[in-house]
Design an enzyme around this catalytic site. Sequence first.
Site, short mmCIF file in Angstrom:
data_model
loop_
_atom_site.label_atom_id
_atom_site.label_comp_id
_atom_site.label_asym_id
_atom_site.label_seq_id
_atom_site.Cartn_x
_atom_site.Cartn_y
_atom_site.Cartn_z
N HIS A 130 0.17 -27.46 -74.24
CA HIS A 130 -0.09 -26.06 -73.89
C HIS A 130 -0.50 -25.34 -75.18
CE1 HIS A 130 0.88 -22.90 -70.62
NE2 HIS A 130 0.26 -22.26 -71.59
N GLU A 175 -4.84 -25.77 -68.91
CA GLU A 175 -6.04 -24.93 -69.04
C GLU A 175 -6.94 -25.34 -70.21
OE1 GLU A 175 -5.05 -20.77 -69.01
OE2 GLU A 175 -4.15 -20.89 -67.03
N TYR A 307 -4.77 -16.24 -61.58
CA TYR A 307 -4.32 -14.87 -61.84
C TYR A 307 -5.19 -13.82 -61.16
CZ TYR A 307 -1.11 -16.89 -65.18
OH TYR A 307 -0.09 -17.63 -65.74
N GLU A 382 0.72 -22.12 -62.17
CA GLU A 382 0.99 -20.80 -62.74
C GLU A 382 0.42 -19.73 -61.82
OE1 GLU A 382 -0.38 -19.99 -66.75
OE2 GLU A 382 0.36 -21.94 -67.44
N TRP A 437 0.28 -14.83 -76.31
CA TRP A 437 -0.88 -15.24 -77.10
C TRP A 437 -1.45 -14.06 -77.90
CZ3 TRP A 437 0.05 -20.08 -77.39
CH2 TRP A 437 0.52 -20.78 -76.28
C1 GBH Z 1 -2.40 -18.55 -68.71
O1 GBH Z 1 -3.66 -18.31 -69.21
C2 GBH Z 1 -1.67 -19.39 -69.72
O2 GBH Z 1 -1.55 -20.73 -69.30
C3 GBH Z 1 -0.32 -18.82 -70.09
O3 GBH Z 1 0.14 -19.45 -71.26
C4 GBH Z 1 -0.44 -17.34 -70.25
O4 GBH Z 1 0.71 -16.75 -70.79
C5 GBH Z 1 -0.72 -16.77 -68.89
O5 GBH Z 1 -1.86 -17.35 -68.32
C6 GBH Z 1 -0.93 -15.26 -68.87
O6 GBH Z 1 -2.05 -14.90 -69.62
O7 GBH Z 1 -10.67 -13.85 -70.48
O8 GBH Z 1 -10.98 -11.48 -70.15
O9 GBH Z 1 -12.51 -13.04 -69.09
C7 GBH Z 1 -4.51 -17.53 -68.40
C8 GBH Z 1 -5.80 -17.31 -69.16
C9 GBH Z 1 -6.60 -15.45 -67.92
C10 GBH Z 1 -8.09 -16.91 -69.12
C11 GBH Z 1 -7.78 -14.80 -67.27
C12 GBH Z 1 -9.25 -16.26 -68.45
C13 GBH Z 1 -10.03 -14.20 -67.54
C14 GBH Z 1 -10.14 -12.82 -68.10
N1 GBH Z 1 -6.87 -16.81 -68.33
N2 GBH Z 1 -8.91 -14.90 -68.14
S1 GBH Z 1 -11.16 -12.79 -69.55
#
Ligand code: GBH
Length: 479
Positions: A130, A175, A307, A382, A437
């Site tokens: 991760h 991911e 998400y 997730e 992050w």
């Molecule tokens: C996950 O990443 C991770 O696995 C986790 O560690 C993290 O804490 C959690 O979600 C919450 O963030 O990049 O502005 O175009 C999710 C990462 C989120 C990447 C949505 C792509 C799209 C919005 N993803 N993102 S943007």
Amino acid sequence: MTVTEPSTIHTGPAFPSGFAWGAATAAYQIEGAVTENGRTPSIWDTFSHTPGKVAGGDTGDIAVDHFHRFREDVRLMAELGLTSYRFSLSWPRIQPTGRGPAVESGLDFYRALTDELLAHGITPVATLYHWDLPQHLEELGGWPARDTAYRFADYAALAAEALGDRVATWTTLNEPWCSAFLGYGSGVHAPGRTDPADALKAAHHLNLGHGLAVGALRAALPRTAQLAVSLNLHQIRPLTDHPDDLAAARRIDAVGNRVFTGPMLNGGYPADLLADTAHLVDWDTLVQPGDQAEIGRPIDLLGINYYTPTVVSSAENAKDLPRHDGHGGGDQSPWPGAEDVAFHLAAGERTAMDWPIDPTGLTDLLLDVHRTHPGLPMLVTENGAAFEDVVGPDGTVDDQDRIAYLHGHLAAVADAVAAGADVRGYYLWSLLDNFEWAYGYAKRFGAVHVDYATLARTPKASARWYAEVIRTGTLPGQG
Ligand code: GBH
């Protein structure tokens, strides 16, 4: 309803028997203890200690100190009634330089954690990677270097040999899109490099590392082991059905999804991806003979992290519309070969991350995978949301917004199951507030509140709500 019509009321359980009710975390986001047991820096230690990279200058040095408080955290999981817990192993805690023998005292932490989980009847699900690559391997080239894939397979073998007697379900990568394209493309994630060619090379070596690790895990684990990968598959929605917007959606699907599902599940890289990115990398040298056979090794489950949906159009068609950068905040695009695609935020409510709330995206995503890979069971590895939590005078958080988010998305899973999708479990992101992050501790995803001054844990209203869903196996209002 008349007696001649089939019932539309749920009469049976909405979630299959044996459904895994879980929560998820990741090592760097919760463990802290970054110098114990000979652990050396990962790329996230280096990145978070580089000024300007993480909001507030936050680091994972202490995080929520899970390394020292894991027994209390497992007790919280048991109070929630979780039947499963997904966590990740810190590669530099097990293999500090990314090569050589395992550090036994590092493995001991995961032995103690998994023993504690099993003693509470909670099934552990281990993620090998991760995002915390040993810094030493980044200095040797990181994921754009082919050797990293082989190092990852060696590490997978060490982890499986040590923990295979107690962990039956493993996911290789979390991911890989984020590792490749946010880490080496837009640079908003560690190691913060911004070269589209390197991002594509990283994607291939993550794929290769996944396949080699599946081979190593199969060799080290009992035949009953369940192997998976967790992908943040983008549920892509073209803004309009104009041909240019459909073309934008196709490009994002190629470099956002099929760059991984192609070789992992469909026999190879899609031709349109190779064409879109041919000016950036020489795929014929990057992909060596035999790579596809490794990457395409069968897996038992597909992990899906969801998400928010991804709404796209051609840049030309978006000139007068409010836009979202689609870069996760960076100046450079994380979408090689699709730099002129515009990203939009769907109308309606958003979370504290500014991500639109749309549970139908999860139903659609699960059904899309079900249709394209009918024999492949899925786990939602997730799903969850950050909100502006308010701590009340009694120290509790009444997070009705998070409850509504979880309710909507669990109903979305039930809808997909009712339509035939084989979904075996759901892992709420996240058990605890943690190091988000590049956003540091400012964004809270936990079902359990963490007071960062004292590190005290307090279940939020959403934790109690989720516990009741788990206890009854149904959503409120269902049945
Ligand atoms: C996950 O990443 C991770 O696995 C986790 O560690 C993290 O804490 C959690 O979600 C919450 O963030 O990049 O502005 O175009 C999710 C990462 C989120 C990447 C949505 C792509 C799209 C919005 N993803 N993102 S943007």
